[in-house]
Design an enzyme around this catalytic site. Structure first.
Site, PDB file in Angstrom:
ATOM      1  N   HIS A 152       0.999  -1.102   0.078  1.00 33.83           N
ATOM      2  CA  HIS A 152       0.210   0.055  -0.119  1.00 33.83           C
ATOM      3  C   HIS A 152       0.842   1.380   0.019  1.00 33.83           C
ATOM      4  O   HIS A 152       0.399   2.269   0.541  1.00 33.83           O
ATOM      5  CB  HIS A 152      -0.850  -0.023   1.241  1.00 33.83           C
ATOM      6  CG  HIS A 152      -1.663  -1.198   1.417  1.00 33.83           C
ATOM      7  ND1 HIS A 152      -3.040  -1.511   0.808  1.00 33.83           N
ATOM      8  CD2 HIS A 152      -1.323  -2.351   2.119  1.00 33.83           C
ATOM      9  CE1 HIS A 152      -3.191  -2.689   1.178  1.00 33.83           C
ATOM     10  NE2 HIS A 152      -2.408  -3.265   1.969  1.00 33.83           N
ATOM     11  N   SER A 273      13.945  22.108 -15.928  1.00 30.04           N
ATOM     12  CA  SER A 273      12.725  22.841 -16.417  1.00 30.04           C
ATOM     13  C   SER A 273      12.717  24.246 -16.741  1.00 30.04           C
ATOM     14  O   SER A 273      14.069  24.718 -16.484  1.00 30.04           O
ATOM     15  CB  SER A 273      11.797  23.264 -14.773  1.00 30.04           C
ATOM     16  OG  SER A 273      10.931  24.303 -14.876  1.00 30.04           O
ATOM     17  N   GLU A 286       8.471   8.839 -16.836  1.00 27.11           N
ATOM     18  CA  GLU A 286       7.175   9.168 -17.015  1.00 27.11           C
ATOM     19  C   GLU A 286       6.585   8.851 -18.287  1.00 27.11           C
ATOM     20  O   GLU A 286       5.445   8.420 -18.373  1.00 27.11           O
ATOM     21  CB  GLU A 286       7.123  10.722 -16.942  1.00 27.11           C
ATOM     22  CG  GLU A 286       7.225  11.191 -15.274  1.00 27.11           C
ATOM     23  CD  GLU A 286       7.158  12.605 -15.267  1.00 27.11           C
ATOM     24  OE1 GLU A 286       6.269  13.247 -15.023  1.00 27.11           O
ATOM     25  OE2 GLU A 286       8.478  13.048 -15.377  1.00 27.11           O
TER      26      GLU A 286
END
Ligand code: ARG
Length: 444
Positions: A152, A273, A286
């Protein structure tokens, strides 16, 4: 004229009908398949030896010219089969017009696609191997680095980084196994099935099958031209492969965050970025995660094309290639990024250890100690839970505090809740796991 069937076609219909934009990549397989077919026709006396030789020379010339870049594929042809046959006829004349004797584009395209897919599976094996090797090597290097295992996404029990990474490699080893199975089943030759019902010519299907490295011909001619199970099997194996890659990618995203800090991803596999100077974004991980959905879409798309199609060939089946090629390209690309990304990632064992030291991941071991001292597990569980609720790390409780919770406790409990001891006593089979992966690498 840029089709083989002689009629004309409306402009919009041509755009819908054309598949060369997708299937042109099978030029090598199409030429190889035609060479085998022509050799067989000549051997069986269906065409003359001279025509057979002219066809094969012409095809060899086309192959060489495509390889060298001297010849470019005419994208106005309906499909790659049309292009190759028209180019051949332009080069060798009437002999070229005899190539399609005892053949249809239906058995031709099924053959080309099986050959292409077989080659792609072999390329995938190489890439899976690279990824397993990178994971294996990292696992061997950090085999004993203690880290928290999770359920979990909550810290659960201690494991080692080596053990964790081996779990990744096991998934990929199974993916390779699934592709091996699919390869075995697809390795049969549809050639000779022709449009759907075979041919009246005395062809030799065994000969073409052997020449193309197939185990034998597909027995049923209707099945040979309508079967796309192999596309579904490969797409399904690739979907599961992508599911695995996306799970690994998700863990890399988590682990490389400041919150975890378990690994630093290598330069070249992270991006900055445009506004935040401090950022190192795990874009590659990703994207691997993100592309997985499209591969699932390819599988569902393929299954949907096949649903309810009557035997034998239907033009719907032309849609098989876009889905399959997209999934193959995507999986190969993702594997080729994952392997060096894992190879170059820098694990931080201190951070892993620190995380393992908090969160009471030795609570089960404390309960187990009581069980070994004759306390029933349910009671031991409740006592350990009571200790956890006091909020102090179990290693730091005084013996008085232990005894207050249960008089059975003695000094030896400290050895039981010690992090390294907790891991050691679990007997994680690292040697066997690494040996298994070594064997996989040797055999694949
Ligand atoms: N481009 C077609 C395909 O990819 C080739 C087969 C055409 N067969 C036909 N009967 N029109 O499926």
């Amino acid at each position: 004229m840029n089709n083989l069937w002689g009629g004309s076609i409306a402009e919009a219909a041509r755009a819908l009908n054309s598949s060369i934009g997708v299937d042109s990549r099978m030029w090598r397989e199409d030429i190889t398949g035609s060479m085998a077919h022509a050799a067989m026709l000549a051997e069986q006396g269906i065409i003359s030896k001279e025509d057979g030789a002219a066809i094969r020379e012409g095809l060899a010339g086309i192959l060489a010219d495509l390889e060298s870049g001297e010849l470019t594929i005419d994208m106005s042809a309906e499909d790659i089969h049309t292009f190759v046959e028209m180019e051949l006829t332009a080069r060798v004349g009437d002999a070229g017009k005899r190539l399609h004797t005892a053949r249809s584009r239906n058995d031709q395209v099924a053959t080309d696609l099986r050959l292409y897919t077989r080659g792609q599976i072999d390329a995938l094996f190489g890439l899976i191997r690279e990824a397993v090797k990178a994971i294996h090597d990292k696992a061997a290097e950090y085999r004993d680095a203690v880290m928290p295992g999770y359920t979990h996404l909550q810290r659960a029990q201690p494991v080692t980084f080596g053990h964790y990474l081996c779990a990744w490699a096991m998934m990929l080893a199974r993916d390779a196994g699934r592709l091996t199975d699919a390869r075995k089943r697809l390795n049969q030759s549809p050639l000779g099935a022709c449009a759907l019902a075979g041919t009246t010519f005395p062809i030799d299907r065994e000969m073409t099958a052997a020449a193309l490295g197939f185990d034998g011909p597909v027995l049923n001619s209707l099945d040979a031209v309508s079967d796309r199970d192999f596309c579904v099997e490969v797409l399904s194996a690739l979907s599961l492969l992508m599911a695995h890659l996306s799970r690994m990618a998700e863990e890399l995203v988590l682990w490389s965050s400041l919150e975890f800090g378990f690994v630093t991803l290598p330069e070249g596999f992270v991006t900055g970025s445009s506004i935040m100077p401090q950022k190192k974004n795990p874009d590659m991980a990703e994207l691997i995660r993100g592309k997985t959905g499209r591969v699932y879409g390819d599988l569902v798309g393929m299954l949907t094309v096949l649903k309810g199609l009557p035997l034998a060939y239907n033009k719907d089946m032309q849609e098989d290639k876009q889905a399959l090629f997209d999934a193959l390209d995507t999986a190969k690309l993702c594997l080729s990024v994952l392997a060096p990304m894992v190879e170059g990632m820098q694990p931080h064992p201190e951070a892993m250890r620190k995380a393992a030291g908090a969160g009471f991941i030795n609570a089960t071991d404390c309960a187990d100690w009581l069980v070994e001292h004759a306390v029933p597990f349910r009671e031991a569980y409740a006592i350990a839970a009571g200790l956890v609720h006091q909020g102090k790390p179990l290693e730091e409780l005084t013996l008085e505090e232990y005894k207050a919770a249960c008089p059975v406790f003695d000094e030896s409990v400290y050895a039981a809740v010690d992090l390294d001891a907790c891991v050691k006593r679990r007997h994680l089979p690292l040697d066997e796991e690494l040996a298994y992966l070594k064997r996989f690498l040797k055999e694949n």
